[in-house]
Motif scaffolding. Structure first.
Motif: not given
Length: 82
Positions: A44-50, A58-73
């Motif tokens: 909700e109210r969160a978008y990614v422009v590539r 796939e978004l899961s292959e996007c380096e920035a998304i992977q970095r954010l997921a790792a930071e969360r973990i």
């Protein structure tokens, strides 16, 4: 901050020119060069422009998304608490 604008019933937002320049998306005259972009809705109210040069990974292959997921973990303990 950008403002959402109406364009024929779709939302339109501009990308800051300095961001485009950093990513090599301006032509020799300093104007936005032609490029293909994709927009994904994350939540909700969160978008990614590539910018895509053909296949859209796939978004899961996007380096920035992977970095954010790792930071969360790293920020969470084994019980999922911060």
């Amino acid at each position: 901050m950008q403002k959402l604008q109406n364009r024929s019933g779709s939302g339109l937002v501009t990308l800051p020119k300095d961001f485009l320049e950093r990513d090599g998306l301006l032509d020799s005259d300093g104007e936005p060069d032609e490029a293909h972009l994709t927009v994904d809705r994350l939540d909700e109210r969160a978008y990614v422009v590539r910018v895509c040069d053909g296949d859209v990974p796939e978004l899961s292959e996007c380096e920035a998304i992977q970095r954010l997921a790792a930071e969360r973990i790293v920020d969470e303990d084994v019980f999922g608490k911060r």
